[in-house]
Write a protein that holds these residues in place. Sequence first.
Motif, short mmCIF file in Angstrom:
data_model
loop_
_atom_site.label_atom_id
_atom_site.label_comp_id
_atom_site.label_asym_id
_atom_site.label_seq_id
_atom_site.Cartn_x
_atom_site.Cartn_y
_atom_site.Cartn_z
N GLN A 65 -10.88 3.39 -11.16
CA GLN A 65 -9.50 3.63 -10.73
C GLN A 65 -9.26 5.11 -10.50
O GLN A 65 -8.60 5.50 -9.53
CB GLN A 65 -8.52 3.08 -11.77
CG GLN A 65 -8.44 1.57 -11.81
CD GLN A 65 -7.56 1.07 -12.95
OE1 GLN A 65 -7.67 1.55 -14.09
NE2 GLN A 65 -6.69 0.12 -12.67
N SER A 130 4.19 3.29 -0.51
CA SER A 130 3.32 3.26 -1.69
C SER A 130 2.33 2.10 -1.60
O SER A 130 1.13 2.25 -1.90
CB SER A 130 4.15 3.12 -2.97
OG SER A 130 5.01 4.22 -3.15
N LYS A 131 2.82 0.95 -1.17
CA LYS A 131 1.96 -0.23 -1.04
C LYS A 131 0.89 0.00 0.02
O LYS A 131 -0.27 -0.40 -0.15
CB LYS A 131 2.81 -1.45 -0.67
CG LYS A 131 2.03 -2.76 -0.59
CD LYS A 131 1.40 -3.13 -1.92
CE LYS A 131 2.45 -3.51 -2.96
NZ LYS A 131 1.84 -3.99 -4.22
N GLU A 134 -1.78 2.10 -1.54
CA GLU A 134 -2.56 1.28 -2.46
C GLU A 134 -3.63 0.49 -1.71
O GLU A 134 -4.79 0.43 -2.11
CB GLU A 134 -1.64 0.31 -3.22
CG GLU A 134 -0.80 0.92 -4.32
CD GLU A 134 0.00 -0.14 -5.04
OE1 GLU A 134 -0.62 -0.93 -5.80
OE2 GLU A 134 1.23 -0.21 -4.85
N THR A 140 -4.14 3.47 -7.58
CA THR A 140 -3.35 2.76 -8.60
C THR A 140 -1.93 3.29 -8.60
O THR A 140 -1.71 4.50 -8.72
CB THR A 140 -3.97 2.95 -9.99
OG1 THR A 140 -5.30 2.43 -10.00
CG2 THR A 140 -3.14 2.24 -11.06
N PHE A 141 -0.96 2.38 -8.49
CA PHE A 141 0.45 2.79 -8.51
C PHE A 141 0.89 3.06 -9.95
O PHE A 141 0.63 2.24 -10.84
CB PHE A 141 1.35 1.72 -7.89
CG PHE A 141 2.80 2.10 -7.92
CD1 PHE A 141 3.30 3.03 -7.02
CD2 PHE A 141 3.67 1.54 -8.85
CE1 PHE A 141 4.64 3.40 -7.05
CE2 PHE A 141 5.01 1.89 -8.88
CZ PHE A 141 5.49 2.83 -7.97
#
Length: 315
Positions: A65, A130-131, A134, A140-141
């Motif tokens: 991550q 944000s998505k 990702e 990783t949010f």
Amino acid sequence: MDKQQLIDCHERIKPFIHNTPVLTSHLMDEMAGAQLFFKCENFQRMGAFKMRGAANAIMQLTEGQKRNGVVTHSSGNFAQALSLAAQSLGVKAHIVMPKNAPQVKKDAVRGYGGIIVECEPTLQAREHESKQIEEKYGATFIHPSNDDAVILGQGTAGKELLELHPDLDYVITPVGGGGLIAGTALAVAYFGKNCKTIGGEPFEVDDAYRSLLSGTIEGNTTINTTADGLKTQLGDRNFPIIQKHVERIIRVTEEEIVSAMRLIWERLKIVCEPSSAVALAAILREKEAFKNQKLGVIISGGNVDLDHLPFQKNF
């Protein structure tokens, strides 16, 4: 989130944060009719308590991550906190910021190595961008306030305060997204001695006050407050903690916020932002309730636009 998790979190992030000072003032004590102990998170790295939660959240990620980086959406302190924490830990940070965010904040984020993606100034636009990040990068949010690792990190400020002053009767914090007050409430529950947590919140954005009354997370129809760090609302991770451990929330006017902010600048000789002053404003508004008590006050941050101070006269 138990006591040992908070202890482990504190040990984990110590190399990346400051144990900030606690200031006192005889004059402020006289004005409040109580003993005040100001935990000065305006002296924290990047200028606010949010460095604590950001560092803890990144450190909890797997190596895979970390390689893919992190992403958040924020126009203020968490944008800077996640950028600096990521830089300190060798992780790439993508920061979604609204186009109308102050240039000084964008400059600070870039200075800490954050990669800014601008969006329209709506929550929907922030979440969409944000998505996209990702999905594109596998990042990783990390939510600014509604994340267990972030909440624990924010609670370490209260833990440090109680280690220095274990006999406090109350700890008062500002309330915005709920991460600080939830973390503080856990610290008070685990390390306090008959100590209680109280929140301060502007009348103009009193969603947390109303949420405690209704038992469900409320929103705001307006965000017309000088306390720009408190315009967000509670989340499903921090709200149950607040319900269980926070005694009550005191609402304050815009005039009381500005007056308290000016008082901190003039009497403590430190720079704080309007959101930080809300906790002191709450104490001064209800002095009788706190008479002769020992009060911990979290000064949450000191990131201000010096060209637009709320008590500044136009010359």
